[in-house]
Motif scaffolding. Sequence first.
Motif, PDB file in Angstrom:
ATOM      1  N   LEU A   4       0.870  -1.307   0.053  1.00  0.00           N
ATOM      2  CA  LEU A   4       0.034   0.033   0.020  1.00  0.00           C
ATOM      3  C   LEU A   4       0.848   1.216   0.074  1.00  0.00           C
ATOM      4  O   LEU A   4       2.171   1.233   0.486  1.00  0.00           O
ATOM      5  CB  LEU A   4      -0.897   0.034   1.212  1.00  0.00           C
ATOM      6  N   PRO A   5       0.188   2.354  -0.244  1.00  0.00           N
ATOM      7  CA  PRO A   5       1.155   3.456  -0.128  1.00  0.00           C
ATOM      8  C   PRO A   5       1.527   3.871   1.213  1.00  0.00           C
ATOM      9  O   PRO A   5       0.924   3.241   2.239  1.00  0.00           O
ATOM     10  CB  PRO A   5       0.243   4.791  -0.759  1.00  0.00           C
ATOM     11  N   ALA A   6       2.426   4.724   1.319  1.00  0.00           N
ATOM     12  CA  ALA A   6       3.115   4.956   2.613  1.00  0.00           C
ATOM     13  C   ALA A   6       1.844   5.638   3.656  1.00  0.00           C
ATOM     14  O   ALA A   6       1.002   6.352   3.072  1.00  0.00           O
ATOM     15  CB  ALA A   6       4.205   6.125   2.666  1.00  0.00           C
ATOM     16  N   THR A   7       2.029   5.106   4.893  1.00  0.00           N
ATOM     17  CA  THR A   7       0.898   5.605   5.778  1.00  0.00           C
ATOM     18  C   THR A   7      -0.356   4.651   5.746  1.00  0.00           C
ATOM     19  O   THR A   7      -1.060   4.778   6.680  1.00  0.00           O
ATOM     20  CB  THR A   7       0.668   7.079   5.955  1.00  0.00           C
ATOM     21  N   ARG A   8      -0.811   4.071   4.660  1.00  0.00           N
ATOM     22  CA  ARG A   8      -1.736   3.098   4.509  1.00  0.00           C
ATOM     23  C   ARG A   8      -1.671   1.954   5.327  1.00  0.00           C
ATOM     24  O   ARG A   8      -0.447   1.088   5.112  1.00  0.00           O
ATOM     25  CB  ARG A   8      -2.191   2.819   2.947  1.00  0.00           C
ATOM     26  N   LYS A   9      -2.646   1.589   6.002  1.00  0.00           N
ATOM     27  CA  LYS A   9      -2.477   0.331   6.952  1.00  0.00           C
ATOM     28  C   LYS A   9      -3.216  -1.052   6.283  1.00  0.00           C
ATOM     29  O   LYS A   9      -4.468  -0.828   5.869  1.00  0.00           O
ATOM     30  CB  LYS A   9      -2.782   0.306   8.230  1.00  0.00           C
ATOM     31  N   ALA A  10      -2.432  -2.213   6.371  1.00  0.00           N
ATOM     32  CA  ALA A  10      -3.243  -3.406   6.015  1.00  0.00           C
ATOM     33  C   ALA A  10      -4.334  -3.730   6.820  1.00  0.00           C
ATOM     34  O   ALA A  10      -5.178  -4.313   6.516  1.00  0.00           O
ATOM     35  CB  ALA A  10      -2.346  -4.474   5.892  1.00  0.00           C
ATOM     36  N   ALA A  11      -4.542  -3.364   8.000  1.00  0.00           N
ATOM     37  CA  ALA A  11      -5.535  -3.403   9.123  1.00  0.00           C
ATOM     38  C   ALA A  11      -6.927  -2.952   8.387  1.00  0.00           C
ATOM     39  O   ALA A  11      -7.973  -3.334   8.592  1.00  0.00           O
ATOM     40  CB  ALA A  11      -5.308  -3.180  10.329  1.00  0.00           C
ATOM     41  N   ASP A  12      -6.721  -1.917   7.707  1.00  0.00           N
ATOM     42  CA  ASP A  12      -8.030  -1.019   7.179  1.00  0.00           C
ATOM     43  C   ASP A  12      -8.522  -2.007   6.102  1.00  0.00           C
ATOM     44  O   ASP A  12      -9.598  -1.525   5.888  1.00  0.00           O
ATOM     45  CB  ASP A  12      -7.510   0.302   6.703  1.00  0.00           C
ATOM     46  N   VAL A  13      -7.588  -2.340   5.191  1.00  0.00           N
ATOM     47  CA  VAL A  13      -7.966  -3.275   3.873  1.00  0.00           C
ATOM     48  C   VAL A  13      -8.814  -4.375   4.548  1.00  0.00           C
ATOM     49  O   VAL A  13     -10.074  -4.748   4.093  1.00  0.00           O
ATOM     50  CB  VAL A  13      -6.739  -3.699   3.146  1.00  0.00           C
ATOM     51  N   ILE A  14      -8.153  -5.027   5.616  1.00  0.00           N
ATOM     52  CA  ILE A  14      -8.994  -6.239   6.262  1.00  0.00           C
ATOM     53  C   ILE A  14     -10.381  -5.984   6.828  1.00  0.00           C
ATOM     54  O   ILE A  14     -11.265  -6.530   6.564  1.00  0.00           O
ATOM     55  CB  ILE A  14      -8.129  -6.676   7.323  1.00  0.00           C
ATOM     56  N   ASN A  23     -12.133  -3.271   5.789  1.00  0.00           N
ATOM     57  CA  ASN A  23     -13.074  -2.951   4.743  1.00  0.00           C
ATOM     58  C   ASN A  23     -13.088  -3.888   3.402  1.00  0.00           C
ATOM     59  O   ASN A  23     -13.268  -3.619   2.353  1.00  0.00           O
ATOM     60  CB  ASN A  23     -12.627  -1.595   4.070  1.00  0.00           C
ATOM     61  N   ARG A  24     -12.948  -5.237   3.981  1.00  0.00           N
ATOM     62  CA  ARG A  24     -12.868  -6.250   2.916  1.00  0.00           C
ATOM     63  C   ARG A  24     -14.248  -6.308   2.251  1.00  0.00           C
ATOM     64  O   ARG A  24     -14.214  -6.477   0.895  1.00  0.00           O
ATOM     65  CB  ARG A  24     -12.629  -7.722   3.656  1.00  0.00           C
ATOM     66  N   GLU A  25     -15.282  -5.927   2.921  1.00  0.00           N
ATOM     67  CA  GLU A  25     -16.509  -6.075   2.182  1.00  0.00           C
ATOM     68  C   GLU A  25     -16.667  -5.054   0.986  1.00  0.00           C
ATOM     69  O   GLU A  25     -17.119  -5.303   0.083  1.00  0.00           O
ATOM     70  CB  GLU A  25     -17.841  -5.931   3.208  1.00  0.00           C
ATOM     71  N   ALA A  26     -16.044  -3.900   1.288  1.00  0.00           N
ATOM     72  CA  ALA A  26     -16.068  -2.675   0.434  1.00  0.00           C
ATOM     73  C   ALA A  26     -15.343  -2.846  -0.702  1.00  0.00           C
ATOM     74  O   ALA A  26     -15.548  -2.892  -1.992  1.00  0.00           O
ATOM     75  CB  ALA A  26     -15.782  -1.239   0.774  1.00  0.00           C
ATOM     76  N   THR A  46     -14.917  -4.343  14.316  1.00  0.00           N
ATOM     77  CA  THR A  46     -14.355  -3.177  13.767  1.00  0.00           C
ATOM     78  C   THR A  46     -12.953  -3.571  12.986  1.00  0.00           C
ATOM     79  O   THR A  46     -12.472  -2.747  12.237  1.00  0.00           O
ATOM     80  CB  THR A  46     -14.116  -2.135  14.767  1.00  0.00           C
ATOM     81  N   ARG A  47     -12.551  -4.799  13.503  1.00  0.00           N
ATOM     82  CA  ARG A  47     -11.222  -5.120  12.497  1.00  0.00           C
ATOM     83  C   ARG A  47     -11.570  -6.009  11.224  1.00  0.00           C
ATOM     84  O   ARG A  47     -10.504  -6.751  10.892  1.00  0.00           O
ATOM     85  CB  ARG A  47     -10.235  -5.936  13.721  1.00  0.00           C
ATOM     86  N   GLY A  48     -12.765  -6.131  10.973  1.00  0.00           N
ATOM     87  CA  GLY A  48     -12.949  -7.067   9.932  1.00  0.00           C
ATOM     88  C   GLY A  48     -13.508  -8.478  10.269  1.00  0.00           C
ATOM     89  O   GLY A  48     -13.777  -9.473   9.193  1.00  0.00           O
ATOM     90  N   TYR A  49     -13.889  -8.810  11.471  1.00  0.00           N
ATOM     91  CA  TYR A  49     -14.299 -10.091  11.862  1.00  0.00           C
ATOM     92  C   TYR A  49     -15.479 -10.099  12.504  1.00  0.00           C
ATOM     93  O   TYR A  49     -15.683  -9.809  13.892  1.00  0.00           O
ATOM     94  CB  TYR A  49     -13.083 -10.972  12.729  1.00  0.00           C
ATOM     95  N   ASP A  50     -16.478 -10.611  11.871  1.00  0.00           N
ATOM     96  CA  ASP A  50     -17.895 -10.525  12.413  1.00  0.00           C
ATOM     97  C   ASP A  50     -18.680 -11.697  11.923  1.00  0.00           C
ATOM     98  O   ASP A  50     -18.980 -11.952  10.913  1.00  0.00           O
ATOM     99  CB  ASP A  50     -18.675  -9.267  11.966  1.00  0.00           C
ATOM    100  N   SER A  51     -18.894 -12.621  12.836  1.00  0.00           N
ATOM    101  CA  SER A  51     -19.299 -13.894  12.547  1.00  0.00           C
ATOM    102  C   SER A  51     -20.615 -13.971  12.234  1.00  0.00           C
ATOM    103  O   SER A  51     -21.498 -14.953  11.511  1.00  0.00           O
ATOM    104  CB  SER A  51     -19.408 -14.981  13.682  1.00  0.00           C
TER     105      SER A  51
END
Length: 695
Positions: free
Chosen positions: A222-232, A234-237, A515-520
Amino acid sequence: MADDALVKADPILDGELVDDTLPQPRRRKRFESWWLRSGWVPTWLKDRSHARQAAKDFVAGVVRSPFRCLGAVARGLVAAARWWRAWVTVRDFREAAEQSEKLADKFADIRALTLFRWKVTGAVATGAVAVTLMAHLVYGAVALWAVGGVLAVALAVLGRQREGSPGRKAVLAGPRTLRWTMDPQVLVDAFRDAKLVGKDETLRLVERATRMGDGWAITVDLPATRKAADVIKNREALASALAVDEVQLIVERVRGNGGHAGRVAMWVADEDPYASAPRRTPLLDAARWDAWRPVPFGRDARDRRVDLPLVWTSLLVGAIPRQGKTFAARLAAAGLVLDPFTRLYVADFKAGKDWDAAGRVAHRFMSGDEPEHVLALVGWLVELVGEVQGRFRRMRELDDETCPESKVTPAMSRDQALDMPITAIFVDEVQVPLEDRTPVKVEGKTLTAGEYVGELLTWLAKKGPAAGIVLVLATQRPDSKTIPSGLRAVLGSRFALRVMDWRDSNIVLGEQMNTRGYDSSRLLASHKGVGILRPDGDAQAGGDVLALTVRTYYMPNEDWQTICRRGRELREAEGTLTGHAAGTNLALENTLKVLGQAEAATSAVLPEPLASLAGYLDGDEREFIPTAELVEALAVDAKEFAQLMADLGCLGRRGRVSGEDGRVRQVRGYLRAEISASIDRERTRAGEVRGGTAS
């Protein structure tokens, strides 16, 4: 010369002989290290799998090249036509005049320039046609082919470089693949549409798109300052932007030496990875298992095996009914069943037959949902608390070689002289004992049985793992009122199948997990046995991931019975069959201690209600006595009677009796043999053993 005269000697050199004709392995190793780490060497020259993928990409490029060329020429023709139209209509001059609000003043100049450019266009076209015809007359058809080839190349280059459309200007370096979802520009556009990167930001390709299993895998930075946690998160988007179902998109952060906070590994499945039939557990083919090894638990979407570590941790399984909760708990138990050096406690508060086969191997086993079963569980837990305390005392006396730390080791757990086996307690439908309101006296204070069970489970989850205690709890009511927060906080591993909303999911998996992308709660009802696993340790497939979606192995009741039979045979061979499986009832003494009534057993008089039961059942030959009949005959409260009977080791169960109308009904009651055995044990403990059994 005198003996003490000093003589100057040659200098003494210290060294070693080196044969430089021999091969120098260090140079080769340095070259290999540079080759693997160098950014100048293509990836396909470093790895065979990448080389195979590069060859496939080359063949695909050759096959697609004619179609790509035609597309580029068509796009170039359109781009050239647009450019000529803008030039001949003097669009730049006109727009400048409009912006300066002088279009009326400049109209005559614009018209004159437009007519001039039309004349230039006509002259150039006439000259080009004349030159082409002359060349055709002189050189024949070769000239037409040459002119056509030059025009085609020019238009293709123009169509490839203009406007930045997909297929003309690649944003990511590397070859294209046949999978459109892995197209570089499409992937970048998807990240932008999902607002994961800015409009002016792009991605950097780390690993080319490769075929992996039934899908495509790619790794990007990802570009600088962008985090993989945000991608996880917003996986649905992102799945929506890629036009695939979210169950087909797996997004993971790359950790360790080869990863960082902004490196994302993605995998896109060709179809729903959970639509196929589930696999049978591999433990069916295992002759035995080692409890210290992680238990085969299931497969992830990429069909990678997921193992569940159990030793030194605990497990909470939560789901709404009929989603595979008991199946998941039995999978965890199956590995321990096949280890003959483990000790199992199984409490089935569903009161079904799902766990009945475990009675062949369990040190303690019961199935029921009455207050007496809850009180029996209290006795078990108190026994385990004492066992843990005793193990820690004994570990302090062991030498450092046998016990390096205050933890059970594999050798210690298999040493029968030390008596510290891995001990697992499985409680299905744990909400039943946690919600029980039966009063229990503990150290002079009166608590409900549910509160006391919660305290004991919390204590065991905190201190038990180091002593070899494994706690596995399953519930169909994962809410904050049922499971105390203090207990949830110390349960290391969590497995959440489908629940009703994100709050229940967070109760099982942990706070803020949604909020981290894990919702059963977003799992599909048709995906039986699919849940989100948050392991306390390495689950093998996911590595150092926070959580991962897993489809558990399929283990129907016949397979479970097969594994339990094999576990009993292993225990009989090793001589480790104890407790319930060996036909020994150990519940009475511990339950009496729990309730502070041990002194009653030492009395010369039989405790109530056994004394009244002995008189009422004198001469009665029935094998099963209904509870309602005993409560009415003894004139006692039904709940208090159930508690007293449980204290004395008599557990209620269902049986069939004939009514006055001749119909057979199923009611709750007690076996006459168990009541008689309790009376005999109490008389033996009081020193009043008589010649026959009380009847």
